[in-house]
Design a protein around this motif. Structure first.
Motif, PDB file in Angstrom:
ATOM      1  N   ALA A 407      19.381  11.985  -0.835  1.00 28.31           N
ATOM      2  CA  ALA A 407      18.438  10.871  -1.004  1.00 28.31           C
ATOM      3  C   ALA A 407      17.277  11.037  -0.025  1.00 28.31           C
ATOM      4  CB  ALA A 407      19.131   9.535  -0.778  1.00 28.31           C
ATOM      5  N   VAL A 408      16.062  10.923  -0.546  1.00 30.36           N
ATOM      6  CA  VAL A 408      14.845  10.999   0.262  1.00 30.36           C
ATOM      7  C   VAL A 408      14.252   9.596   0.303  1.00 30.36           C
ATOM      8  CG1 VAL A 408      12.611  12.080   0.554  1.00 30.36           C
ATOM      9  CG2 VAL A 408      14.487  13.350  -0.514  1.00 30.36           C
ATOM     10  N   CYS A 409      14.223   9.000   1.485  1.00 30.83           N
ATOM     11  CA  CYS A 409      13.773   7.611   1.646  1.00 30.83           C
ATOM     12  C   CYS A 409      12.462   7.594   2.438  1.00 30.83           C
ATOM     13  CB  CYS A 409      14.823   6.776   2.379  1.00 30.83           C
ATOM     14  SG  CYS A 409      16.481   6.940   1.685  1.00 30.83           S
ATOM     15  N   LEU A 410      11.423   7.028   1.835  1.00 34.48           N
ATOM     16  CA  LEU A 410      10.109   6.907   2.475  1.00 34.48           C
ATOM     17  C   LEU A 410       9.887   5.442   2.834  1.00 34.48           C
ATOM     18  CD1 LEU A 410       7.431   8.230   3.309  1.00 34.48           C
ATOM     19  CD2 LEU A 410       6.584   7.790   1.005  1.00 34.48           C
ATOM     20  N   PHE A 411       9.683   5.159   4.139  1.00 34.81           N
ATOM     21  CA  PHE A 411       9.542   3.794   4.630  1.00 34.81           C
ATOM     22  C   PHE A 411       8.095   3.523   5.021  1.00 34.81           C
ATOM     23  CE2 PHE A 411      13.925   4.887   5.336  1.00 34.81           C
ATOM     24  CZ  PHE A 411      14.610   3.741   5.010  1.00 34.81           C
ATOM     25  N   ASP A 412       7.705   2.268   4.855  1.00 35.00           N
ATOM     26  CA  ASP A 412       6.366   1.813   5.238  1.00 35.00           C
ATOM     27  C   ASP A 412       6.501   0.384   5.731  1.00 35.00           C
ATOM     28  OD1 ASP A 412       3.741   0.358   4.686  1.00 35.00           O
ATOM     29  OD2 ASP A 412       3.141   2.442   4.452  1.00 35.00           O
ATOM     30  N   LEU A 413       5.973   0.086   6.933  1.00 36.78           N
ATOM     31  CA  LEU A 413       6.043  -1.257   7.483  1.00 36.78           C
ATOM     32  C   LEU A 413       5.066  -2.168   6.753  1.00 36.78           C
ATOM     33  CD1 LEU A 413       6.264  -0.466  11.299  1.00 36.78           C
ATOM     34  CD2 LEU A 413       8.124  -0.865   9.686  1.00 36.78           C
ATOM     35  N   ASP A 414       5.542  -3.343   6.329  1.00 35.78           N
ATOM     36  CA  ASP A 414       4.720  -4.270   5.544  1.00 35.78           C
ATOM     37  C   ASP A 414       3.684  -4.943   6.438  1.00 35.78           C
ATOM     38  OD1 ASP A 414       6.230  -3.677   3.321  1.00 35.78           O
ATOM     39  OD2 ASP A 414       7.668  -5.285   3.688  1.00 35.78           O
ATOM     40  N   HIS A 415       2.445  -4.955   5.956  1.00 33.63           N
ATOM     41  CA  HIS A 415       1.322  -5.630   6.637  1.00 33.63           C
ATOM     42  C   HIS A 415       1.151  -5.130   8.071  1.00 33.63           C
ATOM     43  CE1 HIS A 415       1.164  -8.322   3.221  1.00 33.63           C
ATOM     44  NE2 HIS A 415       2.418  -8.701   3.409  1.00 33.63           N
ATOM     45  N   PHE A 416       1.465  -3.850   8.309  1.00 33.64           N
ATOM     46  CA  PHE A 416       1.344  -3.322   9.672  1.00 33.64           C
ATOM     47  C   PHE A 416      -0.115  -3.289  10.122  1.00 33.64           C
ATOM     48  CE2 PHE A 416       0.672   0.333  12.503  1.00 33.64           C
ATOM     49  CZ  PHE A 416       1.473  -0.071  13.560  1.00 33.64           C
ATOM     50  N   GLN A 417      -1.007  -2.982   9.203  1.00 37.30           N
ATOM     51  CA  GLN A 417      -2.425  -2.907   9.585  1.00 37.30           C
ATOM     52  C   GLN A 417      -2.924  -4.266  10.046  1.00 37.30           C
ATOM     53  OE1 GLN A 417      -4.984  -1.501   6.468  1.00 37.30           O
ATOM     54  NE2 GLN A 417      -6.760  -1.337   7.770  1.00 37.30           N
ATOM     55  N   HIS A 418      -2.476  -5.341   9.386  1.00 36.08           N
ATOM     56  CA  HIS A 418      -2.894  -6.687   9.795  1.00 36.08           C
ATOM     57  C   HIS A 418      -2.375  -7.007  11.204  1.00 36.08           C
ATOM     58  CE1 HIS A 418      -3.846 -10.935   9.552  1.00 36.08           C
ATOM     59  NE2 HIS A 418      -2.590 -11.231   9.852  1.00 36.08           N
ATOM     60  N   VAL A 419      -1.115  -6.658  11.465  1.00 33.04           N
ATOM     61  CA  VAL A 419      -0.544  -6.890  12.800  1.00 33.04           C
ATOM     62  C   VAL A 419      -1.290  -6.067  13.838  1.00 33.04           C
ATOM     63  CG1 VAL A 419       1.524  -6.586  14.220  1.00 33.04           C
ATOM     64  CG2 VAL A 419       1.725  -7.489  11.899  1.00 33.04           C
ATOM     65  N   ASN A 420      -1.629  -4.844  13.510  1.00 34.35           N
ATOM     66  CA  ASN A 420      -2.338  -3.960  14.436  1.00 34.35           C
ATOM     67  C   ASN A 420      -3.719  -4.520  14.769  1.00 34.35           C
ATOM     68  OD1 ASN A 420      -2.016  -1.706  15.990  1.00 34.35           O
ATOM     69  ND2 ASN A 420      -2.752  -0.280  14.469  1.00 34.35           N
ATOM     70  N   GLN A 421      -4.378  -5.118  13.768  1.00 33.32           N
ATOM     71  CA  GLN A 421      -5.721  -5.645  13.990  1.00 33.32           C
ATOM     72  C   GLN A 421      -5.694  -6.966  14.753  1.00 33.32           C
ATOM     73  OE1 GLN A 421      -7.254  -5.863   9.999  1.00 33.32           O
ATOM     74  NE2 GLN A 421      -7.896  -3.721   9.948  1.00 33.32           N
ATOM     75  N   THR A 422      -4.688  -7.800  14.486  1.00 36.41           N
ATOM     76  CA  THR A 422      -4.657  -9.123  15.112  1.00 36.41           C
ATOM     77  C   THR A 422      -4.030  -9.110  16.497  1.00 36.41           C
ATOM     78  OG1 THR A 422      -2.579  -9.583  13.930  1.00 36.41           O
ATOM     79  CG2 THR A 422      -4.645 -10.304  12.893  1.00 36.41           C
ATOM     80  N   LEU A 423      -2.957  -8.335  16.689  1.00 40.37           N
ATOM     81  CA  LEU A 423      -2.253  -8.331  17.970  1.00 40.37           C
ATOM     82  C   LEU A 423      -2.645  -7.166  18.868  1.00 40.37           C
ATOM     83  CD1 LEU A 423       1.335  -9.372  16.788  1.00 40.37           C
ATOM     84  CD2 LEU A 423      -0.531 -10.817  17.600  1.00 40.37           C
ATOM     85  N   GLY A 424      -3.334  -6.172  18.330  1.00 44.27           N
ATOM     86  CA  GLY A 424      -3.782  -5.065  19.162  1.00 44.27           C
ATOM     87  C   GLY A 424      -2.967  -3.799  18.926  1.00 44.27           C
ATOM     88  N   GLN A 425      -3.587  -2.675  19.264  1.00 42.35           N
ATOM     89  CA  GLN A 425      -2.942  -1.384  19.032  1.00 42.35           C
ATOM     90  C   GLN A 425      -1.734  -1.189  19.928  1.00 42.35           C
ATOM     91  OE1 GLN A 425      -5.597   1.930  19.331  1.00 42.35           O
ATOM     92  NE2 GLN A 425      -4.066   3.432  18.840  1.00 42.35           N
ATOM     93  N   THR A 426      -1.755  -1.783  21.126  1.00 42.44           N
ATOM     94  CA  THR A 426      -0.603  -1.630  22.026  1.00 42.44           C
ATOM     95  C   THR A 426       0.654  -2.216  21.407  1.00 42.44           C
ATOM     96  OG1 THR A 426      -2.077  -1.735  23.951  1.00 42.44           O
ATOM     97  CG2 THR A 426       0.269  -2.135  24.327  1.00 42.44           C
ATOM     98  N   VAL A 427       0.520  -3.406  20.829  1.00 41.30           N
ATOM     99  CA  VAL A 427       1.668  -4.025  20.150  1.00 41.30           C
ATOM    100  C   VAL A 427       2.064  -3.196  18.935  1.00 41.30           C
ATOM    101  CG1 VAL A 427       2.452  -6.087  18.911  1.00 41.30           C
ATOM    102  CG2 VAL A 427       1.073  -6.308  20.981  1.00 41.30           C
ATOM    103  N   GLY A 428       1.055  -2.700  18.200  1.00 40.73           N
ATOM    104  CA  GLY A 428       1.367  -1.868  17.041  1.00 40.73           C
ATOM    105  C   GLY A 428       2.142  -0.626  17.417  1.00 40.73           C
ATOM    106  N   ASP A 429       1.742   0.024  18.516  1.00 38.16           N
ATOM    107  CA  ASP A 429       2.467   1.219  18.957  1.00 38.16           C
ATOM    108  C   ASP A 429       3.896   0.877  19.365  1.00 38.16           C
ATOM    109  OD1 ASP A 429       0.240   2.707  18.492  1.00 38.16           O
ATOM    110  OD2 ASP A 429      -0.402   2.838  20.572  1.00 38.16           O
ATOM    111  N   GLU A 430       4.072  -0.269  20.027  1.00 38.09           N
ATOM    112  CA  GLU A 430       5.416  -0.666  20.446  1.00 38.09           C
ATOM    113  C   GLU A 430       6.304  -0.937  19.232  1.00 38.09           C
ATOM    114  OE1 GLU A 430       8.619  -1.391  22.760  1.00 38.09           O
ATOM    115  OE2 GLU A 430       6.684  -0.528  23.344  1.00 38.09           O
ATOM    116  N   ILE A 431       5.737  -1.542  18.186  1.00 37.30           N
ATOM    117  CA  ILE A 431       6.506  -1.782  16.960  1.00 37.30           C
ATOM    118  C   ILE A 431       6.909  -0.458  16.333  1.00 37.30           C
ATOM    119  CG2 ILE A 431       6.322  -2.653  14.596  1.00 37.30           C
ATOM    120  CD1 ILE A 431       4.652  -4.950  15.670  1.00 37.30           C
TER     121      ILE A 431
END
Length: 834
Positions: A407-431
């Motif tokens: 099984a090949v599973c491809l994951f993508d975090l939902d609305h990650f770009q919105h979180v990255n823009q609103t909370l900052g890249q530091t929080v995005g990297d930590e997530i």
């Protein structure tokens, strides 16, 4: 003696130092240039990634901050110029302090300024670098080494002078004693002290004196012979001492560790570098077996060393060995490489061996680090795309050979770009790091996880029996990824979507499996996110067709094939046109005019809808600027898609677009949003609406009544106008339920102090009923169909039915629907458009 010894040594030192500093200058320059080029390249990559989102808007303030920040990130950057569609930006470094190196050094270096041009879409970024810092680093290294070399040379000459002084004093003492002895003082003796040579001479002389004293007569007879022998002895000793001094100076001057042995394998000499690496001083190491001083941790390496040295003692060739682990006397380990060779006499016979080795620990660690970074993601530590490719092919081959599911599973975090823009890249990297940790913990030793880039991860699940096993694993993993992420003491809610492709032994490549998983991920996202979806081969063609059509729509926007049609809005009671609604059409080269429902649903979940929305706003404002000369009171309505309206930068982009048309007042623009799209995140939508209304823009809730309307939603949304859906208006004359619904919406708007406009007015009877119910503003085919901008003003000039609508306005209002027939306006003639 001074001139014969000091001058050759000075020449040797000058040659060695000159060669060393030539190589050192070349090495430092090459290293500084490589680092200089690498830093310039990395800054270019960083600016490409950082500027790309800002150029999409474009946000001039963000672009300026990024360019200014680049000057702080890279000290060698002197200027950054950005030319883009919205204008030109330039960031220049202020005057630098004077460099620490002299002008003549600046003329010697091989570093040149760098001018790099980077194309970011339609934008061009030009970076200019000056190698001031690399040059200062090279100068500091050379100056430091020069100081060290000067100190070393001074020490060498000082020690050499001390040795010569001691020898001179010893020779003077021997001469004085001999002179006294020659003058008959046979009791004179030399003190046995000083160097080995001095003690040897003293003992020899004293023994001789004792024998002479006993055999004076015999000494007198052989005096001339003894004087000659003594002279030869002194000459030989001086030559031996000079040779020894030369060897010691040479060994101390070179940077490598050197150990020499005799034919029995015992250490004869060991220089300072070798003493530091092995931990053995010269006094302790001399006379020990070579393998007791030069100890290799690996038994095989130690055995190979003994075997190689035996071959060298027998006249063998040079031996070169690298990447050996040396353990010193203190238990510390170094990675070394060594060369062993024989020491031969003038006639070629072997007299011993010389072992030259150097510490390459730092170089090996650097190579290991480079190797690790080439196959791993720096942020999360997971394998990267390159490492995944090799492992992927292995797992596919194993699954094919051993006949099990993969099984090949491809994951993508939902609305990650919105979180990255609103909370900052530091929080995005930590997530991202926490998500990677959860995936890694789940994968363990059996499975394999990698990061493709951004917020995309791949998980390989080998050795599965059936699809149920995949589903059980995905349920656990999706639950783990949906737990809150704690970043800087703040809990951030985040879910993930996954696409799964299962390899069942058919002939398919790893790339195709990953593409299938990507298509399944797309299906998971468009069906609601926070779920996983298995790849369906039957949908593959549909997905590709959808993708091709989305590409076609994007190309139509870029080719200028989109058009705006306009439908008039009529105030029936006053008999005048109050504005226009801008409606999108596609002037297709083969199909002609294409309606919005044939192509907008294809792109509504992608950023293409944002580009289309911004184009519509600009085109509508441009047309309104033309119409204001003859109709200054017209308000133009523009439909905004949910994805476009809910973007975090919507207000900023809208403000920038309005600034392009300063002659158009913002209150002449009305934005229509679907009632259903406003309910997805009502707090966010409310905030955006309030910010837009602060600019003067009004809002209409389109298709009101078709969504999930409630009094609380209507209370929280600061809309200005309710737009009754045409499906209710069109049938209200024959369907009493629709009539009651239209009346309820009109009453609701009146209660909340909102305007109301009805769509779908096809006859005068529709208009008359709406006016009796209290709605005067309408639009529909009964008034005019949507038309190109060039046809609007001629149509307005020929619109002579306003009196008919005003006549219908004379009918009395309906106070109670239960007492009125549904077709109470049937006595009026039908409206026929001229």
């Amino acid at each position: 003696m001074y001139s014969r010894l000091f001058l050759p040594i000075f020449v040797i030192i000058a040659v060695v130092v000159g060669l060393r500093y030539t190589l050192l200058f070349q090495s430092e320059t090459e290293y500084a240039n490589a680092r200089y080029q690498k830093d310039a390249g990395e800054l270019g990559v960083y600016l490409h990634k950082a500027l790309l989102p800002a150029l999409t808007t474009p946000d001039r303030a963000a672009l300026d901050n990024i360019l200014s920040g680049a000057l702080l990130l890279e000290a060698d950057l002197v200027s950054a110029r950005l030319d883009y569609a919205g204008g030109h930006l330039e960031a220049l470094r202020s005057a630098r302090p004077a460099p620490s190196f002299p002008d003549w050094f600046h003329d010697l270096h091989g570093l040149a300024p760098i001018d790099r041009t980077i194309y970011i879409g339609n934008a061009m970024l030009v970076l200019a670098f000056e190698p001031t810092l690399p040059l200062e680093q090279v100068w500091r290294t050379l100056r430091q080494q020069a100081v060290i070399s000067t100190v070393n040379i001074a020490i060498i000459y000082t020690l050499l002078g001390i040795i010569l002084f001691a020898n001179k004093r010893m020779l003077k003492r021997v001469t004085d004693t001999t002179t006294r002895f020659q003058h008959g003082d046979h009791s004179v003796r030399l003190p046995v002290s000083g160097t080995l040579e001095a003690r040897t001479v003293a003992i020899t002389f004293n023994n001789m004196a004792q024998r002479v004293q006993a055999l004076v007569y015999k000494l007198q007879q052989s005096q001339s012979e003894l004087s000659r022998q003594l002279e030869q002895t002194l000459r030989a000793q001086a030559q031996l001492q000079a040779e020894k001094d030369r060897i010691e100076v040479t060994l101390a001057s070179i940077g490598d560790a050197v150990i020499t042995t005799d034919l029995m394998g015992k250490v004869a000499t060991i220089n300072d570098v070798a003493q530091q690496l092995t931990g053995w001083s010269e006094s302790r190491a001399r006379g020990m077996e070579l393998h007791q001083v030069f100890v290799l941790e690996n038994n095989f390496g130690q055995h190979s060393l003994l075997k190689s040295m035996a071959a060298i003692y027998a006249g063998g060739e040079v031996v070169k060995v690298g990447n050996q682990s040396l353990r010193n006397r203190l238990g510390q380990s170094f990675t070394v490489e060594y060369t062993a060779n024989a020491i031969r006499a003038a006639l070629g016979e072997v007299q011993g061996s010389v072992l030259v080795f150097r510490d390459v620990t730092e170089r090996r660690q650097l190579m290991q680090q480079i190797s690790w970074q080439s196959n791993h993601d720096i942020l999360t530590g997971l394998p990267n795309r390159a490492a995944l490719a090799a492992r992927f092919e292995q797992e596919v081959a194993r699954a094919r050979d051993q006949d099990y599911l993969l099984a090949v599973c491809l994951f993508d975090l939902d609305h990650f770009q919105h979180v990255n823009q609103t909370l900052g890249q530091t929080v995005g990297d930590e997530i991202l790091k926490q998500a990677a940790s959860r995936l890694h913990d789940f994968a363990g030793q059996r499975h394999y996880v990698a990061r493709l880039g951004g917020d995309e991860f791949v998980l390989l699940l080998p050795e599965l029996e059936d699809r149920a096993g995949v589903e059980r694993a995905m349920e656990r993993l999706m639950a783990a990824l949906s737990r809150d992420y704690v970043c800087e003491g703040q809990a951030v809610s985040m879910s993930a979507s996954a696409g799964i492709a299962v390899y069942t032994g058919n002939e398919i490549s790893a790339d195709s499996l990953l593409r299938h998983a990507d298509q399944a991920l797309y299906q998971a996202k468009i069906t609601g996110r926070n779920r996983y979806h298995f790849f369906d081969a039957d949908l593959d063609e549909q997905v590709r067709t959808h993708h091709n059509r989305r590409t076609e729509v994007r190309a139509a926007l870029r080719a200028g094939e989109l058009r705006l049609y306009y439908q008039p809005k009529l105030d029936m009671r006053k008999g005048r046109i109050v504005g226009m609604e801008a409606l999108l059409r596609w002037q297709h080269p083969q199909r002609g005019i294409v309606g919005p429902m044939d192509f907008l649903p294809i792109v509504e979940h992608s950023d293409v809808i944002v580009d289309i929305g911004e184009w519509v706003l600009r085109e509508a404002l441009r047309q309104l600027l033309v119409w204001r000369e003859s109709n200054p009171d017209w308000v133009i309505s523009v439909n905004i898609a949910a994805r476009h309206f809910q973007r975090s930068d919507f207000v900023g982009q809208l403000t920038a677009i309005l600034a392009e048309f300063p002659q158009v007042p913002p209150h002449m623009l009305e934005l229509e949003i679907l009632e259903s799209s406003a309910l997805s995140d009502i707090s966010h939508v409310r905030r955006i609406m309030l910010e837009c209304q602060a600019l003067g823009i009004s809002f209409a809730l389109d298709d009101f009544g078709t969504g999930y309307s409630s009094m609380s939603y209507l209370k929280r949304l600061p809309a200005d106008v309710l737009k009754i859906d045409q499906s209710f208006v069109r049938n209200m004359l024959v369907d009493r339920d629709d009539l009651h619904l239209v009346s309820a919406v009109i009453g609701l708007a009146r209660s909340f102090g909102l305007g109301v406009i009805a769509e779908g007015v096809e006859t005068i009877e529709h208009g008359a009923m709406l006016m009796r119910l209290g709605c005067d503003l309408v639009q529909g085919y009964g008034i005019a169909r949507p038309m190109p901008a060039d046809d609007v003003l001629p149509w307005v000039a020929s619109f002579d039915q306003a009196k008919v609508w005003q006549a219908a306005a004379q009918l009395p209002p309906i106070l109670n629907l239960h007492s009125e027939p549904a077709a109470s306006t049937s006595q009026m003639p039908l409206f026929v458009q001229g």
